[in-house]
Scaffold this motif. Structure first.
Motif, PDB file in Angstrom:
ATOM      1  N   TYR A 123     -75.891 -83.122 -50.543  1.00 40.82           N
ATOM      2  CA  TYR A 123     -77.099 -83.633 -49.905  1.00 40.82           C
ATOM      3  C   TYR A 123     -78.350 -83.101 -50.599  1.00 40.82           C
ATOM      4  O   TYR A 123     -79.297 -83.860 -50.883  1.00 40.82           O
ATOM      5  CB  TYR A 123     -77.107 -83.237 -48.430  1.00 40.82           C
ATOM      6  CG  TYR A 123     -78.283 -83.796 -47.664  1.00 40.82           C
ATOM      7  CD1 TYR A 123     -78.402 -85.156 -47.424  1.00 40.82           C
ATOM      8  CD2 TYR A 123     -79.290 -82.951 -47.207  1.00 40.82           C
ATOM      9  CE1 TYR A 123     -79.491 -85.665 -46.729  1.00 40.82           C
ATOM     10  CE2 TYR A 123     -80.377 -83.447 -46.513  1.00 40.82           C
ATOM     11  CZ  TYR A 123     -80.476 -84.808 -46.269  1.00 40.82           C
ATOM     12  OH  TYR A 123     -81.556 -85.309 -45.595  1.00 40.82           O
ATOM     13  N   SER A 132     -79.144 -84.747 -53.779  1.00 42.00           N
ATOM     14  CA  SER A 132     -79.673 -86.104 -53.600  1.00 42.00           C
ATOM     15  C   SER A 132     -81.153 -86.094 -53.241  1.00 42.00           C
ATOM     16  O   SER A 132     -81.920 -86.928 -53.723  1.00 42.00           O
ATOM     17  CB  SER A 132     -78.890 -86.832 -52.498  1.00 42.00           C
ATOM     18  OG  SER A 132     -77.535 -86.994 -52.856  1.00 42.00           O
ATOM     19  N   ILE A 133     -81.556 -85.139 -52.377  1.00 38.06           N
ATOM     20  CA  ILE A 133     -82.942 -85.180 -51.911  1.00 38.06           C
ATOM     21  C   ILE A 133     -83.917 -84.477 -52.834  1.00 38.06           C
ATOM     22  O   ILE A 133     -85.112 -84.812 -52.848  1.00 38.06           O
ATOM     23  CB  ILE A 133     -83.070 -84.601 -50.485  1.00 38.06           C
ATOM     24  CG1 ILE A 133     -82.760 -83.090 -50.480  1.00 38.06           C
ATOM     25  CG2 ILE A 133     -82.205 -85.362 -49.509  1.00 38.06           C
ATOM     26  CD1 ILE A 133     -83.075 -82.423 -49.146  1.00 38.06           C
ATOM     27  N   VAL A 135     -85.904 -86.741 -55.109  1.00 38.41           N
ATOM     28  CA  VAL A 135     -86.830 -87.574 -54.334  1.00 38.41           C
ATOM     29  C   VAL A 135     -88.076 -86.782 -53.976  1.00 38.41           C
ATOM     30  O   VAL A 135     -89.212 -87.275 -54.096  1.00 38.41           O
ATOM     31  CB  VAL A 135     -86.139 -88.103 -53.059  1.00 38.41           C
ATOM     32  CG1 VAL A 135     -87.123 -88.896 -52.207  1.00 38.41           C
ATOM     33  CG2 VAL A 135     -84.938 -88.966 -53.426  1.00 38.41           C
ATOM     34  N   LEU A 189     -87.227 -81.386 -44.979  1.00 38.56           N
ATOM     35  CA  LEU A 189     -86.389 -81.470 -46.175  1.00 38.56           C
ATOM     36  C   LEU A 189     -86.849 -80.453 -47.212  1.00 38.56           C
ATOM     37  O   LEU A 189     -86.024 -79.839 -47.901  1.00 38.56           O
ATOM     38  CB  LEU A 189     -86.439 -82.880 -46.741  1.00 38.56           C
ATOM     39  CG  LEU A 189     -85.936 -83.991 -45.819  1.00 38.56           C
ATOM     40  CD1 LEU A 189     -86.020 -85.343 -46.522  1.00 38.56           C
ATOM     41  CD2 LEU A 189     -84.517 -83.718 -45.364  1.00 38.56           C
TER      42      LEU A 189
END
Length: 299
Positions: A64, A67-68, A71, A6
């Protein structure tokens, strides 16, 4: 899905190509391509659109990545705090900021910095040039901007607001403007930055008014700009953290307190920038936390 994979997706997005991400992550470009393809296969969607000439993020990929990214930021910060909790920060931190911001917002807190972080030394490099952090071996920069650009990692230190100000002596001599457009007939002190020299923007509710401004003086330093305003030379557009005390004391007058004012964008701020989030040293993390706790409160 592995966190390292990621991180690679985010690196490709930030650097704009597989090759640039590979250089930043110190891996082979073929490994980047393989990792991205593996993540896309696992997700069942294409994150990047490739052609022979360019790479772009797809609409689904952008959602996407948005969103990551937070995090991953939280994971990095949690790791840094865990390391800092067991390793006393030590060494020298090289921090750069503009002359005016450093003078007004950082220097007043140097004593508190020494007391809070006795194992650290600080090289404070005050310059109005946007120096290359990597080339100059600088750990952190504080820069005022609508939003950070480029490959540097950024975290918001504080928001900034601007006020159109003048000294009572100037207003007695030239009269007080009744509406923002009246400033076109006044002697305005203009900051020597793109966008600040020719027009200022005023927002009242949802309506934005662009006001052409001119005057005798263009000044390249915010401290000198404030001084000229205090001397009654003209009207200046000043950030609140430079003008606040003078406004409170009555040495400067906020000409349009009901308006939001800017020369570039209304959503602007002071940003902490640093070259890489990977394995952020405890001394740098401690300095960032100190700035957020002390300078943010001052702004």
């Amino acid at each position: 899905m592995e966190i390292a994979s990621l991180r690679m997706l985010v690196a490709v997005s930030r650097h704009g190509s597989f090759a640039a991400a590979a250089r930043a992550m110190d891996v082979d470009p073929s490994a980047v391509s393989r990792i991205v393809a593996g993540v896309e296969a696992e997700l069942g969607l294409r994150v990047f659109q490739r052609t022979t000439r360019r790479l772009s993020v797809t609409e689904e990929g952008a959602r996407y990545l948005q969103s990551i990214a937070p995090v991953l930021d939280e994971l990095d910060q949690a790791r840094d705090r865990a390391v800092a909790a067991r390793v006393r920060p030590s060494g020298t931190v090289r921090l750069t900021a503009s002359v005016a911001f450093g003078h007004e917002c950082i220097v007043p807190h140097l004593g508190a910095f020494r007391d809070a972080l006795p194992g650290l030394k600080l090289d404070l490099i005050l310059t109005d040039q946007n120096v290359d952090l990597v080339e100059r071996h600088i750990d952190l920069a504080v820069r005022l901007a609508p939003a950070p650009e480029g490959d540097l990692i950024s975290t918001r230190l504080m928001g900034t607001r601007y006020r159109a100000c003048a000294a009572p002596a100037y207003l007695e001599r030239a009269g007080r403007p009744g509406v923002p457009t009246d400033l076109s007939d006044h002697d305005c002190l203009r900051y020597d930055l793109p966008g600040f020299r020719s027009r200022w923007l005023f927002r009242d509710g949802g309506r934005v008014t662009e006001v052409p401004v001119g005057g005798t003086f263009v000044i390249s330093n915010a401290l000198a700009l404030r001084r000229a305003a205090l001397e009654g030379v003209g009207v200046a557009l000043l950030a609140e953290h430079f003008a606040g005390q003078a406004l409170a004391a009555g040495d400067l007058v906020d000409l349009f307190p009901a308006h939001e004012v800017t020369a570039t964008a209304f959503e602007t701020g002071a940003w902490i920038l640093y070259p890489s989030r990977a394995y952020l040293p405890a001394k740098v993390r401690a300095t960032i936390d100190f700035l957020k706790a002390h300078v943010r409160g001052a702004g």
